[in-house]
Design a protein around this motif. Structure first.
Motif, mmCIF file in Angstrom:
data_model
loop_
_atom_site.group_PDB
_atom_site.id
_atom_site.type_symbol
_atom_site.label_atom_id
_atom_site.label_comp_id
_atom_site.label_asym_id
_atom_site.label_seq_id
_atom_site.Cartn_x
_atom_site.Cartn_y
_atom_site.Cartn_z
ATOM 1 N N LYS A 20 0.834 -1.206 0.000
ATOM 2 C CA LYS A 20 0.000 0.000 0.000
ATOM 3 C C LYS A 20 0.869 1.256 0.000
ATOM 4 C CE LYS A 20 -3.944 2.029 2.354
ATOM 5 N NZ LYS A 20 -4.897 1.910 3.452
ATOM 6 N N GLU A 21 1.951 1.232 0.791
ATOM 7 C CA GLU A 21 2.863 2.376 0.827
ATOM 8 C C GLU A 21 3.514 2.594 -0.538
ATOM 9 O OE1 GLU A 21 5.653 1.541 3.911
ATOM 10 O OE2 GLU A 21 4.219 1.936 5.520
ATOM 11 N N GLU A 22 3.925 1.510 -1.189
ATOM 12 C CA GLU A 22 4.541 1.626 -2.513
ATOM 13 C C GLU A 22 3.556 2.192 -3.524
ATOM 14 O OE1 GLU A 22 5.984 -2.247 -3.449
ATOM 15 O OE2 GLU A 22 7.805 -2.021 -2.258
ATOM 16 N N THR A 23 2.295 1.769 -3.422
ATOM 17 C CA THR A 23 1.273 2.274 -4.338
ATOM 18 C C THR A 23 1.067 3.772 -4.136
ATOM 19 O OG1 THR A 23 0.175 0.134 -4.271
ATOM 20 C CG2 THR A 23 -1.111 1.972 -5.111
ATOM 21 N N ILE A 24 0.998 4.193 -2.869
ATOM 22 C CA ILE A 24 0.815 5.617 -2.580
ATOM 23 C C ILE A 24 2.006 6.417 -3.085
ATOM 24 C CG2 ILE A 24 0.689 7.306 -0.695
ATOM 25 C CD1 ILE A 24 -0.961 5.191 0.853
ATOM 26 N N LEU A 25 3.217 5.923 -2.853
ATOM 27 C CA LEU A 25 4.400 6.633 -3.329
ATOM 28 C C LEU A 25 4.449 6.697 -4.853
ATOM 29 C CD1 LEU A 25 7.115 5.326 -0.854
ATOM 30 C CD2 LEU A 25 6.155 7.623 -0.967
ATOM 31 N N ALA A 26 4.023 5.630 -5.504
ATOM 32 C CA ALA A 26 3.996 5.627 -6.972
ATOM 33 C C ALA A 26 3.006 6.666 -7.487
ATOM 34 C CB ALA A 26 3.639 4.242 -7.485
ATOM 35 N N MET A 27 1.831 6.730 -6.862
ATOM 36 C CA MET A 27 0.828 7.717 -7.285
ATOM 37 C C MET A 27 1.329 9.138 -7.045
ATOM 38 S SD MET A 27 -1.597 6.163 -8.715
ATOM 39 C CE MET A 27 -2.730 7.507 -8.863
ATOM 40 N N LEU A 28 1.981 9.372 -5.918
ATOM 41 C CA LEU A 28 2.538 10.696 -5.657
ATOM 42 C C LEU A 28 3.611 11.053 -6.685
ATOM 43 C CD1 LEU A 28 2.820 10.690 -1.764
ATOM 44 C CD2 LEU A 28 1.254 12.046 -3.165
ATOM 45 N N GLY A 29 4.403 10.076 -7.076
ATOM 46 C CA GLY A 29 5.410 10.315 -8.106
ATOM 47 C C GLY A 29 4.795 10.666 -9.442
ATOM 48 N N ILE A 30 3.727 9.959 -9.793
ATOM 49 C CA ILE A 30 3.032 10.241 -11.058
ATOM 50 C C ILE A 30 2.426 11.635 -11.026
ATOM 51 C CG2 ILE A 30 1.046 9.573 -12.466
ATOM 52 C CD1 ILE A 30 1.663 6.649 -11.597
ATOM 53 N N ILE A 31 1.769 11.978 -9.921
ATOM 54 C CA ILE A 31 1.157 13.308 -9.799
ATOM 55 C C ILE A 31 2.228 14.392 -9.860
ATOM 56 C CG2 ILE A 31 -0.082 14.836 -8.199
ATOM 57 C CD1 ILE A 31 -1.612 12.282 -7.272
ATOM 58 N N GLY A 32 3.344 14.179 -9.182
ATOM 59 C CA GLY A 32 4.433 15.154 -9.218
ATOM 60 C C GLY A 32 5.006 15.334 -10.611
ATOM 61 N N THR A 33 5.148 14.235 -11.334
ATOM 62 C CA THR A 33 5.661 14.308 -12.704
ATOM 63 C C THR A 33 4.713 15.093 -13.606
ATOM 64 O OG1 THR A 33 6.763 12.176 -12.427
ATOM 65 C CG2 THR A 33 6.420 12.939 -14.682
ATOM 66 N N ILE A 34 3.426 14.819 -13.478
ATOM 67 C CA ILE A 34 2.432 15.533 -14.296
ATOM 68 C C ILE A 34 2.441 17.022 -13.966
ATOM 69 C CG2 ILE A 34 -0.051 15.788 -14.709
ATOM 70 C CD1 ILE A 34 -0.224 12.704 -14.366
#
Length: 74
Positions: free
Chosen positions: A45-59
């Motif tokens: 779950k933590e990895e998923t949240i971090l991945a989503m935050l990374g995607i949002i930051g990139t966008i």
């Protein structure tokens, strides 16, 4: 120059898709005892949240780059 920014955006999307595929393969939960499963689920779950935050930051970074490019060319 707009073409170069479009190519950069496409390149970032390809890299992002590859990162998501790698992350999905790393998040496989193996069988084990209850305590091990719960810690793996929490980690997943933590990895998923971090991945989503990374995607949002990139966008958001790409949006800022596009707006700065448009602003400086006007």
């Amino acid at each position: 120059m707009l073409c170069a920014s479009h190519l950069f955006l496409m390149h970032c999307m390809v890299i992002l898709k590859g990162s998501i595929k790698k992350l999905a393969t790393k998040m496989v939960i193996t069988s084990g005892n209850e305590e091990d499963k719960s810690s793996q689920e929490k980690e997943s779950k933590e990895e998923t949240i971090l991945a989503m935050l990374g995607i949002i930051g990139t966008i958001l970074n790409l949006i800022v780059i596009i707006f700065v490019y448009i602003y400086t060319t006007l």
